[in-house]
Scaffold this motif. Structure first.
Motif, PDB file in Angstrom:
ATOM      1  N   CYS A  90       0.825  -1.211   0.000  1.00 22.58           N
ATOM      2  CA  CYS A  90       0.000   0.000   0.000  1.00 22.58           C
ATOM      3  C   CYS A  90       0.858   1.260   0.000  1.00 22.58           C
ATOM      4  O   CYS A  90       0.486   2.274  -0.609  1.00 22.58           O
ATOM      5  CB  CYS A  90      -0.941  -0.004   1.212  1.00 22.58           C
ATOM      6  N   ALA A  94       0.529   4.046  -2.908  1.00 21.36           N
ATOM      7  CA  ALA A  94       0.272   5.449  -2.579  1.00 21.36           C
ATOM      8  C   ALA A  94       1.381   6.356  -3.103  1.00 21.36           C
ATOM      9  O   ALA A  94       1.122   7.481  -3.538  1.00 21.36           O
ATOM     10  CB  ALA A  94       0.131   5.612  -1.065  1.00 21.36           C
ATOM     11  N   ARG A  97       1.139   7.940  -6.470  1.00 17.61           N
ATOM     12  CA  ARG A  97       0.039   8.889  -6.652  1.00 17.61           C
ATOM     13  C   ARG A  97       0.167  10.145  -5.799  1.00 17.61           C
ATOM     14  O   ARG A  97      -0.513  11.133  -6.058  1.00 17.61           O
ATOM     15  CB  ARG A  97      -1.297   8.206  -6.334  1.00 17.61           C
ATOM     16  N   LEU A  98       0.996  10.098  -4.745  1.00 17.32           N
ATOM     17  CA  LEU A  98       1.095  11.217  -3.808  1.00 17.32           C
ATOM     18  C   LEU A  98       2.564  11.534  -3.527  1.00 17.32           C
ATOM     19  O   LEU A  98       3.437  10.673  -3.674  1.00 17.32           O
ATOM     20  CB  LEU A  98       0.410  10.863  -2.478  1.00 17.32           C
ATOM     21  N   VAL A 103       2.504  10.805   1.963  1.00 16.04           N
ATOM     22  CA  VAL A 103       2.318   9.364   2.182  1.00 16.04           C
ATOM     23  C   VAL A 103       2.811   8.965   3.563  1.00 16.04           C
ATOM     24  O   VAL A 103       2.122   8.252   4.307  1.00 16.04           O
ATOM     25  CB  VAL A 103       3.052   8.550   1.093  1.00 16.04           C
ATOM     26  N   GLU A 107       0.450   7.580   6.554  1.00 11.86           N
ATOM     27  CA  GLU A 107       0.747   6.245   7.080  1.00 11.86           C
ATOM     28  C   GLU A 107       1.022   6.297   8.578  1.00 11.86           C
ATOM     29  O   GLU A 107       0.634   5.400   9.333  1.00 11.86           O
ATOM     30  CB  GLU A 107       1.958   5.663   6.340  1.00 11.86           C
ATOM     31  N   GLY A 157      -4.831   7.078  -3.766  1.00  7.18           N
ATOM     32  CA  GLY A 157      -3.546   7.149  -3.075  1.00  7.18           C
ATOM     33  C   GLY A 157      -3.707   7.407  -1.585  1.00  7.18           C
ATOM     34  O   GLY A 157      -2.996   6.829  -0.765  1.00  7.18           O
ATOM     35  N   VAL A 158      -4.653   8.279  -1.230  1.00  9.59           N
ATOM     36  CA  VAL A 158      -4.917   8.563   0.185  1.00  9.59           C
ATOM     37  C   VAL A 158      -5.389   7.300   0.901  1.00  9.59           C
ATOM     38  O   VAL A 158      -4.913   6.970   1.997  1.00  9.59           O
ATOM     39  CB  VAL A 158      -5.975   9.681   0.315  1.00  9.59           C
ATOM     40  N   CYS A 159      -6.313   6.570   0.287  1.00  9.77           N
ATOM     41  CA  CYS A 159      -6.827   5.331   0.898  1.00  9.77           C
ATOM     42  C   CYS A 159      -5.710   4.298   1.057  1.00  9.77           C
ATOM     43  O   CYS A 159      -5.636   3.598   2.072  1.00  9.77           O
ATOM     44  CB  CYS A 159      -7.958   4.759   0.061  1.00  9.77           C
ATOM     45  N   ALA A 160      -4.834   4.212   0.054  1.00 11.96           N
ATOM     46  CA  ALA A 160      -3.722   3.263   0.129  1.00 11.96           C
ATOM     47  C   ALA A 160      -2.772   3.623   1.265  1.00 11.96           C
ATOM     48  O   ALA A 160      -2.301   2.744   2.008  1.00 11.96           O
ATOM     49  CB  ALA A 160      -2.971   3.225  -1.203  1.00 11.96           C
ATOM     50  N   ALA A 161      -2.474   4.911   1.431  1.00 13.89           N
ATOM     51  CA  ALA A 161      -1.585   5.350   2.513  1.00 13.89           C
ATOM     52  C   ALA A 161      -2.197   5.064   3.877  1.00 13.89           C
ATOM     53  O   ALA A 161      -1.507   4.605   4.802  1.00 13.89           O
ATOM     54  CB  ALA A 161      -1.273   6.838   2.365  1.00 13.89           C
ATOM     55  N   SER A 164      -2.043   1.437   4.569  1.00 11.87           N
ATOM     56  CA  SER A 164      -0.687   1.093   4.995  1.00 11.87           C
ATOM     57  C   SER A 164      -0.513   1.358   6.488  1.00 11.87           C
ATOM     58  O   SER A 164       0.131   0.587   7.209  1.00 11.87           O
ATOM     59  CB  SER A 164       0.339   1.898   4.190  1.00 11.87           C
TER      60      SER A 164
END
Length: 298
Positions: A90, A94, A97-98, A103, A107, A157-161, A164
């Motif tokens: 993740c 992220a 994208r960020l 990130v 996180e 990207g926000v959701c992935a960070a 994480s």
């Protein structure tokens, strides 16, 4: 006799601080190098290369033939390794994208939330407000200089960070229990190896590219060393001398170091508002660490 010991002990603590800062810096430099390899390997391919290569490095240092796994360790190994895989996967998704600083800050809210969870002190409410303020400043759309349009961060990207960060919570909960059962080196090696198994589908498609681009493959190996092997070894050396409070203070600076690394090495300049958001996250973490000990003394 104590006066002779104190300077040596103080020197050892300063050395440990330097080692820990070196480990954090090594991780951030590895992340910037990895981002430069995204056009060739992609974020998923890069995370597969990094984790699997790091697992091989750690297995070469802490040989599995020397490890004795108990049923309790085996029960924890799957969620522990899965959390390592989720964190790294993740984080890289992220990162494409960020900006790096955002990130790392997003996180970092994972372990910070875990540290603040369940607290009933009014002072901890201040740190929660700092976290909320930091997230607001980081995530709010900003007006672009051209055409006056609002620019928001990539929601995926926000959701992935943030996911994480959730993986980091599971990593802390399972890792601390693993550390009580196994030697720290063995626990991390097994966790990284398990994560490598989870991420094999990300690694396998990159193998032909590594063969045809050996220089970039060597750079990917450098990422594994800088982002996993070196930070882990330096952290282990530092943690033998540093108190948990000192360790927490230094780790609290990681979001700011991520923002600075992204600015210096990747040219990812953040706006003043988003710098303020990163600073809010740092203040919340520092405040939690610095006031936690007082609470236990009363």
């Amino acid at each position: 006799m104590t006066t002779g010991v104190q300077p040596v002990e103080k020197y050892g603590q300063l050395k440990a601080v330097g080692l820990l800062i070196g480990g954090i810096s090594s991780f951030q430099i590895g992340a910037t190098l990895a981002k430069g390899l995204f056009p060739l390997f992609g974020p998923t391919g890069m995370v597969g290369l990094r984790v699997c290569m790091a697992a091989l490095i750690l297995l070469a240092i802490w040989r599995p033939t020397r490890m004795t796994l108990t049923p309790a360790a085996l029960k924890l190994l799957l969620p522990y390794g899965a959390s390592v895989a989720v964190m790294n996967f993740c984080f890289y998704v992220a990162l494409v994208r960020l900006p790096l600083g955002i990130v790392v800050a997003l996180e970092f809210t994972g372990p910070l939330t875990l540290a603040l969870a369940g607290s009933r002190r009014w002072l901890d409410l201040c740190w929660v407000l700092f976290v909320i303020s930091g997230l607001y400043l980081l995530l709010r759309p900003e007006t672009a200089a051209v055409a006056g349009s609002a620019h928001a961060l990539d929601i995926f990207g926000v959701c992935a960070a943030l996911l994480s960060g959730c993986g980091w919570i599971v990593y802390i909960l399972t890792g601390t229990r693993m550390g009580k059962i196994l030697d720290a080196g063995q626990a991390t090696t097994l966790g990284m190896a398990t994560a490598g198994i989870f991420l094999l589908p990300c690694l396998i498609p990159t193998i032909p590219t590594v063969i045809t681009h050996p220089w970039q493959g060597g750079a990917a190996l450098s990422v594994a060393v800088l982002s996993s092997a070196v930070p882990y070894i330096l952290d282990m050396m530092a943690m033998r001398r540093l108190r948990p409070k000192d360790l927490g203070i230094l780790l609290s600076m990681e979001p700011m170091l991520g923002a600075v690394s992204g600015w210096i090495f990747l040219g990812e300049a953040l706006s003043i508002t988003r710098w303020a958001g990163v600073l809010c996250i740092v203040v919340a973490s520092l405040g939690n660490v610095l006031t936690a000990r007082k609470a236990t003394l009363h």
